[in-house]
Design a protein around this motif. Structure first.
Motif, mmCIF file in Angstrom:
data_model
loop_
_atom_site.group_PDB
_atom_site.id
_atom_site.type_symbol
_atom_site.label_atom_id
_atom_site.label_comp_id
_atom_site.label_asym_id
_atom_site.label_seq_id
_atom_site.Cartn_x
_atom_site.Cartn_y
_atom_site.Cartn_z
ATOM 1 N N ASP A 112 -24.874 -51.215 42.146
ATOM 2 C CA ASP A 112 -23.641 -50.356 42.340
ATOM 3 C C ASP A 112 -23.172 -49.686 41.071
ATOM 4 O O ASP A 112 -21.961 -49.176 41.108
ATOM 5 N N THR A 113 -24.084 -49.461 40.065
ATOM 6 C CA THR A 113 -23.689 -49.070 39.010
ATOM 7 C C THR A 113 -23.743 -47.204 39.091
ATOM 8 O O THR A 113 -22.960 -46.791 38.477
ATOM 9 N N GLN A 114 -24.558 -46.643 39.630
ATOM 10 C CA GLN A 114 -24.739 -45.492 39.786
ATOM 11 C C GLN A 114 -25.086 -44.483 38.662
ATOM 12 O O GLN A 114 -24.637 -43.409 38.283
ATOM 13 N N LEU A 115 -25.698 -45.164 37.536
ATOM 14 C CA LEU A 115 -26.015 -44.831 36.164
ATOM 15 C C LEU A 115 -26.706 -43.752 36.326
ATOM 16 O O LEU A 115 -26.681 -42.846 35.641
ATOM 17 N N LEU A 116 -27.881 -43.569 37.559
ATOM 18 C CA LEU A 116 -28.741 -42.399 37.424
ATOM 19 C C LEU A 116 -28.135 -41.162 37.900
ATOM 20 O O LEU A 116 -28.214 -40.086 37.399
ATOM 21 N N ASN A 117 -27.108 -41.295 38.736
ATOM 22 C CA ASN A 117 -26.104 -40.195 39.314
ATOM 23 C C ASN A 117 -25.509 -39.655 38.156
ATOM 24 O O ASN A 117 -25.335 -38.498 38.041
ATOM 25 N N GLN A 118 -25.003 -40.622 37.226
ATOM 26 C CA GLN A 118 -24.009 -40.117 36.080
ATOM 27 C C GLN A 118 -24.912 -39.344 35.300
ATOM 28 O O GLN A 118 -24.505 -38.243 34.834
ATOM 29 N N LEU A 119 -26.201 -39.648 34.919
ATOM 30 C CA LEU A 119 -26.919 -38.954 34.162
ATOM 31 C C LEU A 119 -27.440 -37.487 34.768
ATOM 32 O O LEU A 119 -27.407 -36.717 33.841
ATOM 33 N N LEU A 120 -27.647 -37.523 35.895
ATOM 34 C CA LEU A 120 -27.913 -36.177 36.557
ATOM 35 C C LEU A 120 -26.816 -35.283 36.379
ATOM 36 O O LEU A 120 -27.035 -34.031 36.072
ATOM 37 N N GLU A 153 -29.909 -38.026 22.326
ATOM 38 C CA GLU A 153 -28.822 -38.469 23.033
ATOM 39 C C GLU A 153 -29.325 -39.394 24.218
ATOM 40 O O GLU A 153 -28.687 -40.325 24.598
ATOM 41 N N LEU A 154 -30.317 -38.892 24.760
ATOM 42 C CA LEU A 154 -30.878 -39.631 26.222
ATOM 43 C C LEU A 154 -31.444 -41.000 25.678
ATOM 44 O O LEU A 154 -31.111 -42.076 26.162
ATOM 45 N N ALA A 155 -31.948 -41.099 24.557
ATOM 46 C CA ALA A 155 -32.546 -42.590 23.875
ATOM 47 C C ALA A 155 -31.390 -43.290 23.519
ATOM 48 O O ALA A 155 -31.342 -44.528 23.656
ATOM 49 N N GLY A 208 -41.257 -33.964 24.281
ATOM 50 C CA GLY A 208 -40.445 -35.091 23.778
ATOM 51 C C GLY A 208 -39.144 -34.960 24.838
ATOM 52 O O GLY A 208 -38.985 -36.287 25.208
ATOM 53 N N VAL A 209 -38.437 -34.057 24.828
ATOM 54 C CA VAL A 209 -37.214 -34.151 25.837
ATOM 55 C C VAL A 209 -37.500 -34.489 27.046
ATOM 56 O O VAL A 209 -36.667 -35.179 27.861
ATOM 57 N N VAL A 210 -38.501 -33.991 27.881
ATOM 58 C CA VAL A 210 -38.911 -34.311 29.195
ATOM 59 C C VAL A 210 -39.478 -35.580 29.351
ATOM 60 O O VAL A 210 -38.907 -36.363 30.297
ATOM 61 N N HIS A 211 -40.274 -36.197 28.419
ATOM 62 C CA HIS A 211 -40.748 -37.524 28.661
ATOM 63 C C HIS A 211 -39.428 -38.461 28.295
ATOM 64 O O HIS A 211 -39.329 -39.509 28.930
ATOM 65 N N THR A 212 -38.756 -38.162 27.244
ATOM 66 C CA THR A 212 -37.295 -39.164 27.210
ATOM 67 C C THR A 212 -36.576 -39.057 28.309
ATOM 68 O O THR A 212 -36.100 -40.326 28.702
ATOM 69 N N PHE A 213 -36.322 -37.892 29.051
ATOM 70 C CA PHE A 213 -35.468 -37.826 30.191
ATOM 71 C C PHE A 213 -36.112 -38.713 31.301
ATOM 72 O O PHE A 213 -35.689 -39.347 32.052
ATOM 73 N N ASN A 214 -37.280 -38.490 31.598
ATOM 74 C CA ASN A 214 -38.032 -39.237 32.504
ATOM 75 C C ASN A 214 -38.161 -40.854 32.597
ATOM 76 O O ASN A 214 -37.847 -41.456 33.332
ATOM 77 N N ARG A 215 -38.101 -41.033 31.319
ATOM 78 C CA ARG A 215 -38.119 -42.556 30.660
ATOM 79 C C ARG A 215 -36.712 -43.051 31.013
ATOM 80 O O ARG A 215 -36.461 -44.261 31.726
ATOM 81 N N VAL A 216 -35.824 -42.223 30.594
ATOM 82 C CA VAL A 216 -34.361 -42.877 30.969
ATOM 83 C C VAL A 216 -34.104 -43.077 32.094
ATOM 84 O O VAL A 216 -33.198 -43.953 32.623
ATOM 85 N N SER A 217 -34.300 -41.936 32.949
ATOM 86 C CA SER A 217 -33.976 -41.974 34.413
ATOM 87 C C SER A 217 -34.533 -42.939 35.358
ATOM 88 O O SER A 217 -34.158 -43.672 36.077
ATOM 89 N N GLU A 218 -35.741 -43.097 34.731
ATOM 90 C CA GLU A 218 -36.637 -44.232 35.200
ATOM 91 C C GLU A 218 -35.798 -45.632 35.132
ATOM 92 O O GLU A 218 -35.632 -46.630 36.016
ATOM 93 N N LEU A 232 -37.413 -48.840 23.942
ATOM 94 C CA LEU A 232 -38.436 -48.386 22.752
ATOM 95 C C LEU A 232 -38.827 -47.156 23.174
ATOM 96 O O LEU A 232 -39.389 -46.317 22.318
ATOM 97 N N VAL A 233 -39.761 -47.215 24.314
ATOM 98 C CA VAL A 233 -40.490 -45.912 24.635
ATOM 99 C C VAL A 233 -39.709 -44.605 24.830
ATOM 100 O O VAL A 233 -40.061 -43.701 24.208
ATOM 101 N N ALA A 234 -38.379 -44.877 25.139
ATOM 102 C CA ALA A 234 -37.444 -43.766 25.092
ATOM 103 C C ALA A 234 -37.408 -43.251 23.718
ATOM 104 O O ALA A 234 -37.112 -41.980 23.468
ATOM 105 N N TRP A 235 -37.247 -44.022 22.670
ATOM 106 C CA TRP A 235 -36.884 -43.951 21.433
ATOM 107 C C TRP A 235 -38.393 -43.148 20.701
ATOM 108 O O TRP A 235 -38.081 -42.232 19.950
ATOM 109 N N VAL A 236 -39.612 -43.565 21.339
ATOM 110 C CA VAL A 236 -40.631 -42.876 20.761
ATOM 111 C C VAL A 236 -40.803 -41.602 21.232
ATOM 112 O O VAL A 236 -41.103 -40.622 20.333
ATOM 113 N N TYR A 237 -40.485 -41.313 22.445
ATOM 114 C CA TYR A 237 -40.388 -39.853 23.201
ATOM 115 C C TYR A 237 -39.321 -39.035 22.109
ATOM 116 O O TYR A 237 -39.587 -38.032 21.867
#
Length: 165
Positions: A127-135, A22-24, A106-116, A89-94
């Motif tokens: 102004d997107t607030q995407l990281l807050n929405q993810l959290l 889902e994260l990827a 895998g889930v931790v690394h995927t989350f870290n890359r997506v949050s980055e 692409l890196v998120a998909w590798v994770y």
């Protein structure tokens, strides 16, 4: 209070696999922002193979297709919009890692890359607030199909804005 990383690691393996995928999927549209050396058909068939999880072999083949992309072997990450594309692409590798050999890593690394990636979009667009929405999604305040879809829509809109700058 346990950290988000420790909660991700404590999930059942199947939930870790699903969450990594889902994260990827959330950052899938970012792959459109760069002209990376993807195989014919682009990221779509690769992501579909990881999502389907028909076999470990199929997911591992999809992972291999990603890690053999020339940009993955470079020492330096690209700049500008291509950085977002490579990050997706890196998120998909994770996510593939989560679905083959190591669900918790895998889930931790995927989350870290997506949050980055989402944090960088927030910084670039302001102004997107995407990281807050993810959290919020990750902290259980709406981890539903609808909440993932809303977050994905926000990323698609951000991709359009990034592309038009």
């Amino acid at each position: 209070m346990p950290t988000l990383e420790s909660r991700l690691r404590q999930m059942a393996s199947q939930e870790q696999r699903r969450t990594a995928t889902e994260l990827a999927s959330v950052v899938f549209p970012l792959a459109e922002l760069g002209s990376l050396g993807l195989p014919p058909g682009g990221l779509g068939p690769i992501a579909d193979a990881i999502r389907a999880r028909t076999s470990i072999t199929a997911v591992d083949e999809a992972r291999h297709a990603l890690i053999t992309i020339p940009e993955m072997g470079r020492d330096e990450e690209p700049e500008g919009l291509a950085w977002f594309a490579l990050g997706a692409l890196v998120a998909w590798v994770y996510a593939a890692d989560a679905n083959t050999t190591s669900p918790s890593d895998g889930v931790v690394h995927t989350f870290n890359r997506v949050s980055e990636l989402l944090d960088a979009i927030d910084d670039d667009l302001g102004d997107t607030q995407l990281l807050n929405q993810l959290l919020l999604v990750m902290n259980g305040m709406g981890r539903t199909t609808e909440s993932w879809a809303t977050l994905s829509q926000g990323v698609r809109e951000a991709v359009d804005r990034l592309r038009s700058r």
